[in-house]
Write a protein that holds these residues in place. Structure first.
Motif, PDB file in Angstrom:
ATOM      1  N   ASN A 102       0.806  -1.226   0.000  1.00 41.93           N
ATOM      2  CA  ASN A 102       0.000   0.000   0.000  1.00 41.93           C
ATOM      3  C   ASN A 102       0.835   1.270   0.000  1.00 41.93           C
ATOM      4  O   ASN A 102       0.317   2.339   0.303  1.00 41.93           O
ATOM      5  CB  ASN A 102      -0.969   0.021   1.198  1.00 41.93           C
ATOM      6  N   CYS A 103       2.111   1.174  -0.362  1.00 43.23           N
ATOM      7  CA  CYS A 103       2.962   2.361  -0.503  1.00 43.23           C
ATOM      8  C   CYS A 103       2.951   2.734  -1.986  1.00 43.23           C
ATOM      9  O   CYS A 103       3.697   2.160  -2.796  1.00 43.23           O
ATOM     10  CB  CYS A 103       4.376   2.071   0.003  1.00 43.23           C
ATOM     11  N   PRO A 114      -0.891   2.432  -9.042  1.00 43.75           N
ATOM     12  CA  PRO A 114      -0.896   1.728  -7.750  1.00 43.75           C
ATOM     13  C   PRO A 114      -2.296   1.426  -7.228  1.00 43.75           C
ATOM     14  O   PRO A 114      -2.525   0.400  -6.599  1.00 43.75           O
ATOM     15  CB  PRO A 114      -0.147   2.691  -6.818  1.00 43.75           C
ATOM     16  N   ARG A 115      -3.253   2.320  -7.486  1.00 42.63           N
ATOM     17  CA  ARG A 115      -4.587   2.110  -6.922  1.00 42.63           C
ATOM     18  C   ARG A 115      -5.304   0.914  -7.546  1.00 42.63           C
ATOM     19  O   ARG A 115      -6.283   0.416  -6.994  1.00 42.63           O
ATOM     20  CB  ARG A 115      -5.436   3.365  -7.098  1.00 42.63           C
ATOM     21  N   THR A 116      -4.845   0.440  -8.674  1.00 43.47           N
ATOM     22  CA  THR A 116      -5.446  -0.759  -9.263  1.00 43.47           C
ATOM     23  C   THR A 116      -4.963  -2.031  -8.590  1.00 43.47           C
ATOM     24  O   THR A 116      -5.577  -3.087  -8.765  1.00 43.47           O
ATOM     25  CB  THR A 116      -5.124  -0.821 -10.761  1.00 43.47           C
ATOM     26  N   VAL A 117      -3.879  -1.936  -7.826  1.00 49.52           N
ATOM     27  CA  VAL A 117      -3.302  -3.112  -7.158  1.00 49.52           C
ATOM     28  C   VAL A 117      -3.510  -3.041  -5.654  1.00 49.52           C
ATOM     29  O   VAL A 117      -3.940  -4.010  -5.022  1.00 49.52           O
ATOM     30  CB  VAL A 117      -1.804  -3.246  -7.496  1.00 49.52           C
ATOM     31  N   PHE A 118      -3.229  -1.873  -5.052  1.00 46.26           N
ATOM     32  CA  PHE A 118      -3.347  -1.713  -3.607  1.00 46.26           C
ATOM     33  C   PHE A 118      -4.789  -1.387  -3.238  1.00 46.26           C
ATOM     34  O   PHE A 118      -5.524  -0.755  -4.002  1.00 46.26           O
ATOM     35  CB  PHE A 118      -2.425  -0.599  -3.105  1.00 46.26           C
ATOM     36  N   SER A 119      -5.189  -1.811  -2.028  1.00 49.47           N
ATOM     37  CA  SER A 119      -6.534  -1.505  -1.549  1.00 49.47           C
ATOM     38  C   SER A 119      -6.661  -0.039  -1.163  1.00 49.47           C
ATOM     39  O   SER A 119      -7.753   0.530  -1.220  1.00 49.47           O
ATOM     40  CB  SER A 119      -6.875  -2.403  -0.351  1.00 49.47           C
ATOM     41  N   GLY A 124       0.724  10.177   2.721  1.00 48.79           N
ATOM     42  CA  GLY A 124       2.016  10.698   2.310  1.00 48.79           C
ATOM     43  C   GLY A 124       2.602  10.019   1.100  1.00 48.79           C
ATOM     44  O   GLY A 124       3.683  10.409   0.642  1.00 48.79           O
ATOM     45  N   SER A 125       1.933   8.970   0.574  1.00 47.41           N
ATOM     46  CA  SER A 125       2.478   8.278  -0.588  1.00 47.41           C
ATOM     47  C   SER A 125       1.879   8.763  -1.893  1.00 47.41           C
ATOM     48  O   SER A 125       2.215   8.249  -2.951  1.00 47.41           O
ATOM     49  CB  SER A 125       2.257   6.765  -0.444  1.00 47.41           C
TER      50      SER A 125
END
Length: 608
Positions: A102-103, A114-119, A124-125
Motif C-alpha cells: 500500500n505504498c 498503484p490504486r489498481t493493485v493496492f486496496s 504521504g504516498s
C-alpha cells in the motif's frame, strides 16, 4: 476561416472568468463524477473527442461512490498516466529493494497505477491534489498541460476542473535557520511548559481492588515483594514461582518440581522449606509503602499447623512442602486484617531426577466471618441445581465438591482432581503405580484415589443444601470398595474403575422448574493381580453419568369455554308448541310456519 480560428482558439484555464471557484483537494460530499467527455464542437455542433478526461471514483481522493463503469483516464496520444505520480520523497518506502504494501510511491513496486493493485494508499504516498473548476458551459476546448476532469456536483451542475501543480501542497517548508541572534526569540515564541520528570512516581492506591497483587515486606532485608502463588506452565506443568496472587481471588494451583540433585536441594531449595512461605509480613493496604516502619500497616503471617524444616536423613528428604494453604481475612477498603498459613509435608526418596507435585491454595473470606458460615461454601443453585455447577457432597459435617481423577505429566495420577459438574457426563483416568505389596493396604489406597479425599458419604439434594441440616442430603448407595477373593492366596482383587450414577429430576412449577438430585450410587469394577505386581502400572478410570427421571404431567385437555346464555323467553313460542306432548307434535309445525311467514312479510316491507 472563422471556423478554423474558433477551432484553434486555446483556452487558458488559469485566467478564470467570473464565477470560477477554487476547489479543495477533494470534492464535497455528493459530487459524483460522470463518464461524459467534453470535446470540441464542430460547426455543426457535434462534439468530438479531446484531451478532457472523465473522472472515475477511483481517481478522486476522498470520494467513494457507486456509479457507472469507470473509464480509464488517458492523455493525448493514448499515453497512460497515473493520477498520483510517484513522489520524489517516499516516506513509506521502508524496505529497500522490495515493494512495501500500500505504498503507492514505492519505486520498487514497478506499478504504473498503484490504486489498481493496492486496496488504499498510505498517507504521504500520493500527491495532494488541488482542483480549479469553472462551469462546464464556459469551456469549449482545453489544451491545458495539466489533467482535467468533468464533474457533476450534488445539484446536478457539470463543472470542468483542472488539477493545479502546486508544490506547496507536496513538500515541507524550509526549516528556519537558528543562530545565536534569533535563538532566544524563537524559544520565547514557540517554547512551552517542560516535560514532566520521568522520575516522578505515582502514589500507591488507598486500598486493594479485586485482582490487585498483594504487597509483602521482608523486614530482615528491607525488601518489598508480592505474595506469590506458584502455578504450572507448559506440558510438564513446571512451577512458575513468580505468579502473583490476586486480591479476593480464591483459587487453587498445582505444579511440579524436578530435582537433579535432591541431596543438595533438600535443605537449600526454599521451595521445600515451609519457613520461606511465612517469613514476611503482608501490607494491610497499598499505602503502607509510604511508611514501612509503621507496624499498623503490616500483618504477620501466622502458622495454622505445625511445620518442620526439611531434614536429610539417610536416603530420604523429610518434611518437604507438598501443600501450602493461605487463609486471608479482609475487611473491604480497610484491607487485609489477618493471614494464616498451613502446610502439607511429605518425604522424598533421593534418586536421580526425582519430582514433587505441590499444591497452593489461597482462600479469602470476610473478616470476623464465622467458621460455620464459611464451611457451607458457594452454592450450586438456589434452590435447584444449575447445569455446570459443582455437584455438592458431604463427609461428616463438611461439604465439598465431588471430584474425578486427573492425570499429570506422563499420565500418572495427580493430587489435583476434576470437579463433577451437575448435568455434565464425564470420564477421566490416570496411571497408578502399584508399590505396596500388602493387598488390603493396596485396596484402600486405590479406593481413596478413586473417591478422592475425603470420601463422599452424602450428596446434596438441592444446590443450596446446608451441611448442618441433615434433611437436605441423601446417602450415596455403595458397596464395600475392598473385596476379597476366596480360594486364592497369591492374588489381589483391586478396583480399577468407579462409575458414579446420579438420578435427578425437575420439580416445582413448569414455568420455573428446579433440578434436584433424587439419588446417587457408586459402582466398582475390579481386576485380579498377582503378588508380583510391585512396580507395575494399572489404569484407573472414574466416570459420572446423570440420568433425568423427570415425570412430566399430562397436557391440559383444553381451555374452559364461556357459558353463552340467551334471554329466558327467546324460545317461548317454540316451548309452547313442543310442550303439548307427543300427540300434539303433529300440529307443532303451524306456529313455526306462522313465525316464518311473519318474518318474510317484514322482509318484503323493507325491500319495497
Amino acid at each position: 476561416m472563422c471556423t478554423l480560428q474558433l477551432l484553434m482558439l486555446p483556452v487558458f484555464v488559469l485566467m478564470l472568468p467570473e464565477g470560477a471557484q477554487h476547489q479543495p483537494s477533494f470534492f464535497p460530499t455528493g459530487t459524483v463524477p460522470t463518464p461524459a467527455v467534453l470535446g470540441p464542437v464542430t460547426p455543426g455542433g457535434t462534439p468530438q473527442s479531446s484531451s478532457v478526461e472523465t473522472a472515475t471514483p477511483q481517481d478522486v481522493p476522498g470520494i467513494f461512490t457507486m456509479g457507472p463503469t469507470p473509464v480509464t483516464p488517458s492523455m493525448p496520444g493514448n499515453r497512460s498516466m497515473d493520477l498520483f505520480p510517484v513522489l520524489p520523497i517516499c516516506i513509506c518506502d521502508l524496505t529497500p529493494g522490495a515493494c512495501d504494501l500500500n505504498c503507492c510511491c514505492d519505486r520498487d513496486c514497478y506499478i504504473l497505477h498503484p490504486r489498481t493493485v493496492f486496496s488504499f494508499c498510505l498517507p504521504g504516498s500520493v500527491r495532494s491534489s488541488s482542483w480549479v473548476c469553472v462551469d462546464n458551459s464556459l469551456i469549449f476546448r482545453s489544451n491545458s498541460p495539466f489533467p482535467s476532469r468533468v464533474f457533476t456536483d450534488s445539484n446536478g451542475i457539470r463543472q470542468f476542473c483542472v488539477l493545479v501543480n502546486n508544490s506547496k501542497l507536496n513538500y515541507s517548508q524550509k526549516l528556519q535557520k537558528v543562530n545565536a541572534t534569533n535563538f532566544q526569540a524563537l524559544a520565547v515564541e514557540f517554547g512551552g511548559e517542560s516535560f514532566p520528570s520521568a522520575l516522578q512516581t505515582q502514589l500507591p492506591p488507598l486500598f486493594y481492588r479485586a485482582g490487585d497483587p498483594i504487597l509483602t515486606y521482608f523486614p530482615k532485608w528491607s525488601v518489598i515483594s508480592l505474595l506469590r502463588q506458584p502455578a504450572g506452565v507448559g506440558t510438564g506443568e513446571l512451577c512458575a514461582d513468580r505468579n502473583p496472587a490476586g486480591f479476593l481471588e480464591s483459587k487453587s494451583t498445582t505444579c511440579t518440581r524436578f530435582f537433579k540433585n535432591l541431596t543438595n536441594s533438600c535443605t537449600l531449595d526454599p521451595a521445600l522449606d515451609a519457613a520461606s512461605y511465612y517469613n514476611f509480613t503482608v501490607l494491610k493496604i497499598p499505602t503502607g509503602l509510604t511508611d514501612l516502619q509503621n507496624m499498623k500497616f503490616q500483618v504477620p503471617v501466622t502458622l495454622a499447623s505445625q511445620a518442620s524444616p526439611p531434614l536429610l536423613v539417610g536416603n530420604t528428604c523429610q518434611n518437604a512442602v507438598s501443600q501450602v494453604i493461605y487463609d486471608i481475612e479482609t475487611n473491604g477498603t480497610f484491607g487485609i486484617q489477618k493471614v494464616s498459613v498451613s502446610f502439607g509435608q511429605t518425604n522424598l526418596t533421593i534418586e536421580p531426577d526425582v519430582s514433587l507435585q505441590q499444591e497452593f491454595i489461597i482462600h479469602f473470606r470476610a473478616f470476623q466471618q464465622s467458621m460455620s458460615t464459611s464451611l457451607t461454601g458457594p452454592r450450586s443453585g438456589n434452590p435447584g441445581y444449575i447445569v455446570g455447577k459443582p455437584l455438592l457432597v458431604r463427609t461428616g459435617d463438611t461439604s465439598h465438591s465431588m471430584t474425578l481423577l486427573q492425570s499429570q505429566g506422563y499420565g500418572t495420577c495427580s493430587i489435583k482432581r476434576y470437579e463433577v459438574q451437575f448435568g455434565v457426563n464425564a470420564i477421566s483416568g490416570c496411571k497408578f503405580r502399584l508399590m505396596d505389596t500388602d493387598c488390603s493396604r493396596l485396596q484402600q489406597e486405590i479406593c481413596q484415589t478413586l473417591h478422592g479425599r475425603p470420601t463422599p458419604e452424602h450428596v446434596a439434594i438441592f444446590g443450596n443444601a446446608d451441611p448442618a441440616q441433615k434433611g437436605g442430603w441423601t446417602r450415596i448407595l455403595r458397596k464395600n470398595c475392598s473385596v476379597s477373593i476366596m480360594n486364592c492366596t497369591s492374588c489381589c482383587f483391586i478396583p480399577v474403575s468407579l462409575e458414579i450414577q446420579v438420578l435427578w429430576a425437575y420439580v416445582g412449577l413448569q414455568s420455573n422448574p428446579q433440578a434436584q438430585v433424587s439419588g446417587a450410587r457408586f459402582l466398582y469394577h475390579y481386576k485380579t493381580i498377582r503378588d508380583s505386581h510391585q512396580g507395575t502400572d494399572v489404569h484407573l478410570t472414574t466416570l459420572v453419568n446423570f440420568v433425568d427421571i423427570t415425570q412430566k404431567p399430562e397436557p391440559p385437555k383444553g381451555q374452559p369455554r364461556m357459558d353463552w346464555k340467551l334471554p329466558f323467553d327467546f324460545f317461548f313460542p317454540f316451548k309452547v308448541a313442543f310442550s303439548r306432548g307427543v300427540d300434539s307434535q303433529k300440529c307443532s309445525v303451524s306456529p313455526i310456519l306462522i313465525l316464518c311467514l311473519f318474518l318474510l312479510g317484514i322482509f318484503n316491507l323493507e325491500t319495497t
